[in-house]
Motif scaffolding. Structure first.
Motif, short mmCIF file in Angstrom:
data_model
loop_
_atom_site.label_atom_id
_atom_site.label_comp_id
_atom_site.label_asym_id
_atom_site.label_seq_id
_atom_site.Cartn_x
_atom_site.Cartn_y
_atom_site.Cartn_z
N GLN A 29 0.81 -1.21 0.00
CA GLN A 29 0.00 0.00 0.00
C GLN A 29 0.85 1.27 0.00
N SER A 30 2.17 1.13 0.02
CA SER A 30 3.05 2.28 0.17
C SER A 30 3.30 3.06 -1.13
N SER A 31 2.98 2.46 -2.26
CA SER A 31 3.22 3.16 -3.52
C SER A 31 2.16 2.77 -4.54
N LEU A 32 2.09 3.55 -5.58
CA LEU A 32 1.13 3.32 -6.65
C LEU A 32 1.86 3.32 -7.98
N CYS A 33 1.75 2.24 -8.71
CA CYS A 33 2.35 2.15 -10.04
C CYS A 33 1.30 2.62 -11.06
N THR A 34 1.61 3.68 -11.77
CA THR A 34 0.69 4.23 -12.76
C THR A 34 1.20 3.91 -14.16
N TYR A 35 0.32 3.43 -15.02
CA TYR A 35 0.72 3.05 -16.38
C TYR A 35 -0.42 3.29 -17.35
N ASN A 36 -0.07 3.41 -18.63
CA ASN A 36 -1.10 3.49 -19.67
C ASN A 36 -0.71 2.73 -20.92
N THR A 37 0.42 2.00 -20.86
CA THR A 37 0.82 1.12 -21.96
C THR A 37 1.30 -0.20 -21.37
N ASP A 38 1.38 -1.22 -22.20
CA ASP A 38 1.88 -2.51 -21.75
C ASP A 38 3.33 -2.42 -21.29
N ALA A 39 4.13 -1.62 -22.00
CA ALA A 39 5.54 -1.47 -21.64
C ALA A 39 5.68 -0.82 -20.26
N PHE A 52 -4.23 1.88 -13.99
CA PHE A 52 -4.21 2.11 -15.43
C PHE A 52 -4.94 3.43 -15.65
N ARG A 53 -4.20 4.44 -16.10
CA ARG A 53 -4.76 5.78 -16.30
C ARG A 53 -4.47 6.19 -17.73
N PRO A 54 -5.49 6.37 -18.54
CA PRO A 54 -5.25 6.77 -19.92
C PRO A 54 -4.65 8.17 -20.01
N ALA A 81 -12.97 -0.30 -11.43
CA ALA A 81 -12.86 0.10 -12.83
C ALA A 81 -14.03 0.99 -13.20
N ASN A 82 -13.73 2.04 -13.94
CA ASN A 82 -14.77 2.88 -14.52
C ASN A 82 -14.19 3.50 -15.79
N ARG A 83 -14.87 4.48 -16.33
CA ARG A 83 -14.42 5.07 -17.60
C ARG A 83 -13.11 5.84 -17.45
N ALA A 84 -12.72 6.17 -16.21
CA ALA A 84 -11.49 6.92 -15.98
C ALA A 84 -10.26 6.03 -15.83
N GLY A 85 -10.46 4.71 -15.63
CA GLY A 85 -9.32 3.82 -15.50
C GLY A 85 -9.61 2.60 -14.65
N VAL A 86 -8.55 1.90 -14.27
CA VAL A 86 -8.64 0.67 -13.49
C VAL A 86 -7.62 0.75 -12.36
N VAL A 87 -8.06 0.46 -11.13
CA VAL A 87 -7.17 0.40 -9.98
C VAL A 87 -7.29 -0.99 -9.37
#
Length: 99
Positions: A29-39, A52-54, A81-87
């Motif tokens: 819970q100490s960090s959040l990995c944010t991504y919008n591509t597979d890489a 997952f944040r577009p 999950a909603n239209r803004a992304g997935v957590v």
């Protein structure tokens, strides 16, 4: 005979209740990995909270939200999950399926 039946019933009740107190694997819970591509997702670590944040203010489709969840989310934990992304809690168990 009554004592044996009571012991059996008590044992069954205790065994079924023990599942309620099972220690679940904790997530980071100490960090959040944010991504919008597979890489970018490949940088996330298993057990880490991931978002997952577009790009920009772009909204995602329900199909894309399900695809992201199916590829990267650990379903032993809650997925939002909603239209803004997935957590969710990230898993690397299905990374090979993404490629």
């Amino acid at each position: 005979m009554r004592i044996a039946a009571r012991l059996l019933l008590l044992s069954a009740a205790a065994l079924s209740l023990s599942a309620c107190f099972e220690d679940k694997a904790s997530s980071d819970q100490s960090s959040l990995c944010t991504y919008n591509t597979d890489a970018q997702a490949e940088r996330c670590k298993a057990g880490q909270m991931a978002w997952f944040r577009p790009d920009g203010d772009q909204l995602i489709s329900d199909q894309l939200a399900l695809s992201v969840a199916a590829a990267y989310c650990d379903f032993n934990h809650q997925v939002l999950a909603n239209r803004a992304g997935v957590v969710c809690v990230f898993t690397d168990q299905r990374l090979s399926a993404v490629k």
